[in-house]
Design an enzyme around this catalytic site. Structure first.
Site, PDB file in Angstrom:
ATOM      1  CG  HIS A  83      -7.057  -3.691  -0.091  1.00  0.00           C
ATOM      2  ND1 HIS A  83      -7.377  -2.451  -0.611  1.00  0.00           N
ATOM      3  CD2 HIS A  83      -6.457  -3.437   1.102  1.00  0.00           C
ATOM      4  CE1 HIS A  83      -6.988  -1.502   0.219  1.00  0.00           C
ATOM      5  NE2 HIS A  83      -6.423  -2.076   1.273  1.00  0.00           N
ATOM      6  CD  GLU A  84      -5.672  -5.709   3.974  1.00  0.00           C
ATOM      7  OE1 GLU A  84      -4.485  -5.392   4.252  1.00  0.00           O
ATOM      8  OE2 GLU A  84      -6.623  -4.928   4.116  1.00  0.00           O
ATOM      9  CG  HIS A 134      -1.456  -2.984   2.293  1.00  0.00           C
ATOM     10  ND1 HIS A 134      -1.075  -1.682   2.066  1.00  0.00           N
ATOM     11  CD2 HIS A 134      -2.779  -2.933   2.633  1.00  0.00           C
ATOM     12  CE1 HIS A 134      -2.107  -0.876   2.252  1.00  0.00           C
ATOM     13  NE2 HIS A 134      -3.152  -1.609   2.590  1.00  0.00           N
ATOM     14  CG  HIS A 166       4.377  -1.047  -0.736  1.00  0.00           C
ATOM     15  ND1 HIS A 166       3.664   0.048  -0.296  1.00  0.00           N
ATOM     16  CD2 HIS A 166       5.511  -0.541  -1.265  1.00  0.00           C
ATOM     17  CE1 HIS A 166       4.338   1.148  -0.561  1.00  0.00           C
ATOM     18  NE2 HIS A 166       5.466   0.824  -1.144  1.00  0.00           N
TER      19      HIS A 166
END
Length: 707
Positions: free
Chosen positions: A495-496, A499, A502
């Site tokens: 998940h992290e 980011h 991104h």
């Protein structure tokens, strides 16, 4: 994701460095000298704690001087002489801030905490000065009125973000309301700093001390060793300590046999900051922040803070959010009741017909039920989830297959803590494109949770490549032993890193628009989507290897584990829905109706009751008194975004599955149409450009969760 913003006047400050104004300081303060490290990375081997405050003072002066140059410009305002200099004005301050504030979150020593107390009011004063500088805003407005329709692409979007950011801060308010808004901004800044200090102290003090090893029956040897290590690191008041993590439920409750101790741990969690311990009561801060936010909204002409906050999101209005949530609640509620009944019925087989399931029992009997039905437990699979393998053979491996990235560890780049690792990220064409830092282990100086942030954001204008970091709170095994993860912790790492991707894949001219600088209900999409790679067989088999033998997880065990992912998932959805609705309930109030601190707990219960989520068995993931996303972070009236963006993420994962989940062409399309574009266009259009869907399909969410 970390949501701290510095001087967030509808935009993030730029990260390029402007050292010329501070040359006289460079010899004694490395923060004011250009870094000689690759990518311009912060040189933590040279930076001393004492350097931060004078660096902030110099950088704030530099920002003021840059703003004054714009104000004093004798020429008519243009994009070139007003907007671009404004975009560039905080480069030194942003560099200092991006070096300092990661420590506030991840390694907050008493010395760092004292500097924060001095710096935050200085930054808020500066933000107020800029936000309410009439001459500056008039120049920006002139550019907006005259040139907006002439500009295109990122230039036009930058102008929009800066102009609208000033308007939303109150630049059009009459003088008396401006002064009140300034005072509110300063007070909220002070309160949020108090919140951070109180919550960290409360969570650290909530540790449950255990005298005898026998009381920890049910825990694995590794978990017992961790409890011993945690006790030593926290002063050794007893041989063992159970550390409280940021969420309401505590992972160790799934295996802890001692029911009295389970109750003690659960109550330590839910009462950590509600005044049960007189030293720790955050309700006064909560009540005041909620009231001040409501007043901000009213000053700006909105009925409540939620309406004000949501205007610039995909959802647009609180009503749209509530419609979305109510549809989920309607579908979820009967499944949650059935799940609770099934767990209690299972527990009664061993505990007797009169056994009453309590919230501190739920994880324990659910785990036993999963073991009985699916023959699977965390202890059985954790040996295959070594943190190092998950990172290199899982997270990085998937990014290589899908986006063409490779990762080279750099041991020559200093970090703020010895636990961190640094990797150079190399693009598919062989060119360096980013630095990535991983800080995965918990410690008393780190706040709870997991997040991504940047030491430096990407910007073509200043030829800056991104320097990104992830922070988690995984237990670090004793020296010489492997740090093993649960499946939840595995997906948190994926998940992290979503980011991080991104931020790393950003390809934007201006930092204000780059990377994760998007609406709150879009920013969690790349991260939640990236979780989907963890369970793809080719990726899973590559990282799920036994820490001793290196053998892949046996096919039969893998099948049982993957089947268990959606076992009794109503709880996870319910705790998220409850927290989301709490956030909205507080921020839908007009200022006059915000409850006083002594009524805050009752307000929470009533808000949950009214929407049908008051359920002792499924408490909110974060209760009001320790809801850091809302009171200390940037998710006020925005926690719904985790569920909202999960819909987007599931839709995108479905597209990947249809086109080839690990195909480079699919990843390149995702990169080109979404991940590289930051906030340079309409976010829904980006989603549609990639998926071909005109609107997200919310029905996919329940299906993906096995509901």
């Amino acid at each position: 994701m970390n949501t701290r913003t510095i001087l967030a006047i509808g935009m993030t400050s730029v990260t390029m460095l402007s050292f010329n104004a501070c040359q006289q300081h460079t010899q004694e303060n490395p923060l004011l000298a250009e870094s000689s490290l690759p990518f311009g990375a912060p040189d933590f081997s040279k930076i001393k704690t004492a350097d931060y405050l004078p660096a902030f003072e110099a950088a704030i002066k530099d920002k003021r001087d840059n703003i004054q140059k714009i104000v004093d410009c004798p020429d008519s305002a243009t994009f070139e002489n007003t907007i671009l200099p404004f975009e560039d004005s905080g480069k030194l301050l942003d560099h200092v801030s991006r070096t300092f504030f990661p420590l506030v979150d991840a390694d907050k020593t008493p010395e760092i905490g004292e500097i924060e107390k001095k710096v935050q009011p200085m930054l808020t004063d500066l933000e107020n000065e800029i936000a309410f500088n009439k001459t500056l805003f008039e120049r920006i407005r002139q550019v907006y009125d005259k040139q907006h329709d002439q500009l295109t692409g990122e230039d036009q979007k930058l102008l929009e973000e800066i102009y609208k950011g000033f308007v939303r801060k109150g630049a059009l308010l009459p003088a008396d309301k401006m002064e009140r808004m300034k005072a509110i901004n300063l007070r909220i800044s002070d309160l949020q700093q108090q919140w951070g200090d109180q919550l960290q102290d409360a969570t650290n003090d909530a540790v449950v001390w255990v005298d005898k090893k026998e009381e920890l029956a049910g825990l694995s040897d590794a978990d017992m060793a961790q409890c011993q290590k945690d006790a030593e690191s926290r002063g050794g008041k007893a041989p063992y300590a159970i550390v409280i993590v940021n969420t309401t439920q505590q992972p160790l409750l799934a295996t802890l046999d001692n029911r009295d101790l389970r109750k003690k741990v659960f109550e330590a969690s839910i009462h950590r900051a509600d005044g049960t311990n007189a030293k720790h009561n955050t309700f006064a801060i909560v009540s005041e922040i909620a009231k001040l936010r409501a007043e901000q909204a009213e000053l700006m002409g909105y009925p409540n803070y939620a309406a004000y906050s949501l205007e610039n999101t995909m959802a647009k209005t609180p009503e749209h959010v509530y419609d979305f949530l109510k549809n989920l609640i309607k579908a979820y509620a009967p499944k949650a009741d059935a799940e609770t009944k099934a767990i209690e019925d299972f527990a009664r087989k061993s505990e007797g017909a009169d056994f009453q399931l309590q919230p501190y029992d739920r994880f324990y009997y659910s785990a036993k039920m999963k073991k009985a039905m699916l023959d699977i437990s965390d202890d059985e699979v954790k040996p295959y989830f070594n943190v190092d393998s998950v990172l290199v053979n899982g997270v990085f491996y998937a990014a290589n297959l899908v986006y063409g990235l490779t990762f080279k560890e750099r041991t020559d780049i200093p970090t703020y803590h010895s636990d961190m690792r640094v990797f150079e990220v190399i693009d598919k064409d062989g060119k360096p494109m980013a630095l990535f830092y991983g800080d995965y282990y918990r410690r008393p100086t780190k706040r709870g949770g997991a997040w991504m942030d940047a030491f430096q954001e990407q910007t073509r204008r200043w030829k800056h490549l991104p320097i990104i970091f992830n922070v988690c709170n995984t237990a670090k095994a004793p020296d010489g032993e492997p740090s093993l993860l649960t499946w939840d912790e595995v997906t948190t790492m994926f998940h992290e890193f979503g980011h991080a991707l991104h931020g790393m894949l950003s390809n934007c001219e201006y930092e204000t628009l780059a990377g994760t600088s998007v609406a709150r209900d879009f920013v969690e999409m790349p991260s939640q989507f990236n979780e989907s790679f963890a369970a793809i067989p080719q990726v899973f088999d590559h990282f799920a290897r036994h820490y001793k033998t290196g053998a892949q997880m046996p096919a039969e065990l893998k099948e049982r584990m993957l089947k268990s992912i959606n076992f009794q998932t109503a709880y996870a959805l319910g705790e998220n829905l409850a927290a989301t609705c709490l956030d909205l309930a507080w921020h839908m109030l007009p200022a006059k109706d915000v409850p006083t601190p002594d009524k805050a707990a009752a307000f929470e219960s009533e808000a949950l009751r009214q929407i049908g989520l008051l359920n002792a068995q499924i408490p909110p993931r974060y209760s009001t008194s320790y809801f850091n996303h809302v009171w200390g972070g940037g998710y006020a009236a925005g926690y719904y975004s985790y569920l909202w963006t999960e819909v987007l993420a599931v839709n995108i994962a479905d597209v990947f599955a249809q086109r080839g989940a690990l195909k480079r062409e699919t990843g390149q399309a995702m990169r080109d149409k979404i991940l590289s574009r930051g906030n340079t266009g309409d976010l829904m259009q980006m989603f549609s450009d990639f998926t071909g869907m005109q609107q997200p399909d919310a029905s996919s969410l329940l299906k993906a969760r096995g509901l």
